[in-house]
Every structure is written in structure tokens, then in C-alpha cells.
Design a protein around this motif. Sequence first.
Motif, short mmCIF file in Angstrom:
data_model
loop_
_atom_site.label_atom_id
_atom_site.label_comp_id
_atom_site.label_asym_id
_atom_site.label_seq_id
_atom_site.Cartn_x
_atom_site.Cartn_y
_atom_site.Cartn_z
N ASN A 48 7.03 -13.85 9.36
CA ASN A 48 6.75 -14.72 8.24
C ASN A 48 7.17 -14.01 6.94
O ASN A 48 6.75 -12.88 6.68
N PRO A 49 8.00 -14.61 6.09
CA PRO A 49 8.38 -13.95 4.83
C PRO A 49 7.19 -13.63 3.95
O PRO A 49 7.21 -12.64 3.21
N PHE A 50 6.16 -14.43 4.04
CA PHE A 50 4.93 -14.18 3.29
C PHE A 50 4.30 -12.86 3.75
O PHE A 50 3.86 -12.05 2.93
N SER A 51 4.28 -12.62 5.06
CA SER A 51 3.69 -11.40 5.61
C SER A 51 4.44 -10.16 5.15
O SER A 51 3.84 -9.11 4.90
N ALA A 52 5.77 -10.26 5.05
CA ALA A 52 6.57 -9.10 4.64
C ALA A 52 6.18 -8.65 3.24
O ALA A 52 6.03 -7.45 2.98
N THR A 53 6.02 -9.60 2.33
CA THR A 53 5.65 -9.25 0.95
C THR A 53 4.23 -8.70 0.89
O THR A 53 3.96 -7.76 0.15
N VAL A 54 3.33 -9.27 1.67
CA VAL A 54 1.95 -8.78 1.71
C VAL A 54 1.92 -7.34 2.21
O VAL A 54 1.27 -6.46 1.62
N GLN A 55 2.64 -7.08 3.30
CA GLN A 55 2.66 -5.73 3.86
C GLN A 55 3.29 -4.74 2.89
O GLN A 55 2.81 -3.61 2.72
N ALA A 56 4.39 -5.16 2.24
CA ALA A 56 5.05 -4.29 1.27
C ALA A 56 4.13 -3.97 0.10
O ALA A 56 4.05 -2.81 -0.35
N SER A 57 3.41 -4.95 -0.39
CA SER A 57 2.49 -4.74 -1.51
C SER A 57 1.36 -3.79 -1.12
O SER A 57 0.97 -2.92 -1.90
N ARG A 58 0.84 -3.95 0.10
CA ARG A 58 -0.22 -3.05 0.56
C ARG A 58 0.27 -1.61 0.58
O ARG A 58 -0.44 -0.69 0.17
N GLU A 59 1.48 -1.40 1.07
CA GLU A 59 2.01 -0.04 1.13
C GLU A 59 2.21 0.52 -0.28
O GLU A 59 1.88 1.68 -0.55
N LEU A 60 2.74 -0.30 -1.18
CA LEU A 60 3.00 0.17 -2.54
C LEU A 60 1.72 0.36 -3.34
O LEU A 60 1.67 1.19 -4.25
N PHE A 61 0.68 -0.40 -3.03
CA PHE A 61 -0.61 -0.22 -3.69
C PHE A 61 -1.42 0.92 -3.06
O PHE A 61 -2.42 1.37 -3.64
N GLY A 62 -1.03 1.36 -1.86
CA GLY A 62 -1.82 2.35 -1.15
C GLY A 62 -3.08 1.76 -0.57
O GLY A 62 -4.11 2.44 -0.48
N ASN A 63 -3.01 0.50 -0.13
CA ASN A 63 -4.19 -0.21 0.36
C ASN A 63 -4.23 -0.37 1.87
O ASN A 63 -4.96 -1.22 2.39
N LEU A 64 -3.43 0.41 2.60
CA LEU A 64 -3.51 0.36 4.06
C LEU A 64 -4.78 1.08 4.51
O LEU A 64 -5.01 2.23 4.13
N PRO A 65 -5.63 0.43 5.31
CA PRO A 65 -6.90 1.06 5.71
C PRO A 65 -6.68 2.21 6.68
O PRO A 65 -5.63 2.30 7.33
N PRO A 66 -7.65 3.10 6.80
CA PRO A 66 -7.53 4.23 7.74
C PRO A 66 -7.35 3.73 9.17
O PRO A 66 -8.02 2.79 9.61
N GLY A 67 -6.42 4.36 9.87
CA GLY A 67 -6.19 3.99 11.26
C GLY A 67 -5.38 2.73 11.45
O GLY A 67 -5.19 2.28 12.59
N PHE A 68 -4.88 2.15 10.39
CA PHE A 68 -4.12 0.90 10.51
C PHE A 68 -2.74 1.21 11.08
O PHE A 68 -2.06 2.13 10.64
N ARG A 69 -2.32 0.40 12.05
CA ARG A 69 -1.00 0.57 12.66
C ARG A 69 -0.20 -0.71 12.45
O ARG A 69 -0.60 -1.78 12.91
N ALA A 70 0.89 -0.59 11.75
CA ALA A 70 1.73 -1.77 11.50
C ALA A 70 2.37 -2.24 12.79
O ALA A 70 2.71 -1.43 13.65
N PRO A 71 2.52 -3.55 12.98
CA PRO A 71 3.20 -4.07 14.18
C PRO A 71 4.61 -3.51 14.30
O PRO A 71 5.21 -3.05 13.33
#
Length: 266
Positions: free
Chosen positions: A207-230
Motif C-alpha cells: 500500500n503506498p500509504f503504508s510506505a509513507t507511514v513506515q518511512a515517517s516512523r523511521e525518520l521520526f525514530g518512532n519504531l518501537p523496541p523489538g519491531f521487525r519490519a515486514p
Amino acid sequence: MTAVSDSLVIARRNLIRMGRIPEMLVFGLIQPIMFVVLFTYVFGGSIQVGSSNSTQAYREFLMAGIFAQTVTFATAGAGAGIADDMHKGLIDRFRSLPMARGAVLTGRTLADLVQTALTLVVLAVVALIVGWRTHENLGKVLAGFGLLLLLGYAFSWIGALIGLTVRTPEAATSGGLIWLFPLTFISNAFVDANQMPAFLRHIAEWNPFSATVQASRELFGNLPPGFRAPDAWPMQHPVLASLIWSTVIILLFRTLAVRKYRRAAG
């Protein structure tokens, strides 16, 4: 240069109109603020992301999704505005002027981009109040917001095409929202896509929406501990995937919208 100048004139016209109707901005903020409150305080304690089940981890995970949903839901406003101009005959008046045909649509989408940016600023302040924090440098944070605005601009061209296709502003509003709900909810905006059934997970990953959400999380440093990207390519390279998706959407739907405008005004 003439087309650029004409587009800026139309953008200024729409910004002046928006400034005289502040309710448009206020009502546009109510829904995302409600989503922030509901998901943070009602569902936050029940949803686990990564290896952490803390409310703070989910709050930071959530905000990129809320930001992305806010910029894409502006699509309905863009479509309704263009449909209203068509319905009132304003487009016919623009046709009588010596101006570039695509300037009417470009100016409208640029004005919507400015409104979306203002909405994001206010929403970011609300997010900070409820506890959202970034953990990267300022450059990466600004890049994350830049990707969100690029996605919003891309989707505004979809709204422009819808506004030119339907007959009334009411139909443009409905048509601009009905497809956005499955797009935003079958994504990684509110839950970890790894927890979805297989067929939904594959949709969410591409989903193009998911790509931007995931990119924003990485750039904000908001990935939770232990999170594994698909393992899907867009989730492993979300910044590049977000840029590609947004660029393709702009090129495709701008071409279709300008062609539809010329046919409607011909």
C-alpha cells in the motif's frame, strides 16, 4: 514560466478564499484530533507493537499513521472545491482568460498543500501535548514531514480528478472519502501489519500509504523496541518506496486530471 505564474495566481486566489472561511481549517482538524485521543487513550492500552506493550510505545507508533491519514483525507476537500467551481461556472470564467489550462488545477492543489501543511503543524503540537516525541535529528524529522506532504499533494491530484468527474460538490466529498477508509485502515497506520491475516498483510505491505507511514516512523525514530519490519521491498526501503509511489501518483493523476479538465472545458 507563464504556466507557473498562472498557477501561483490561482493558488493565491484559493488561499484567500480559505482565509475567509476559517471553519474549513477548524473542521479539518477535528477528525484527526479525535483519532489521536481515541486511539491513544481508548485503544492504546490494548494494542501491542513490537516487544513493548507500553502506552508510550504505541503513542509514538500511532502518530505517523495519524499524520498520513490527515494529509490523505484532504483529498475530499480538494475534490469538493473543484466540483464547486465547476458547478458555479467559475471554470468557464477562467476559460475566457489567456491562461494555461493546467494552471487552474495546479493552483488548487498548491493551495491545498499549504492548508495541509498548516494542519500538520497544529496536529504535531497536539501530538506533543499528548506525549508524542521524536528521537532523531531535526533534518530527519523535517524529511519525514516532507514525505507526508508529498503524499498529501499526490492524493490531492486524485481528488482533483474526482472533482472533475462528478456533478456536485456533495458527490465529490463522498467519492473522495469512501475509498480512503479501506486504504488507510488496511495498512500499517494503526496496527503492526505482521499481525494481519496473510492476504491483508500483503495488501498493507504494498500500500503506498503504508510506505509513507513506515518511512515517517523511521525518520521520526518512532519504531518501537523489538519491531521487525515486514520482508516486502517497500517496507525494507520505505523512504525510497514512498518517493516512488508519490511521484507515480502525481504523474499519473495529474495527466488524467488535466486531460479531463480540457475535455470538460472544451
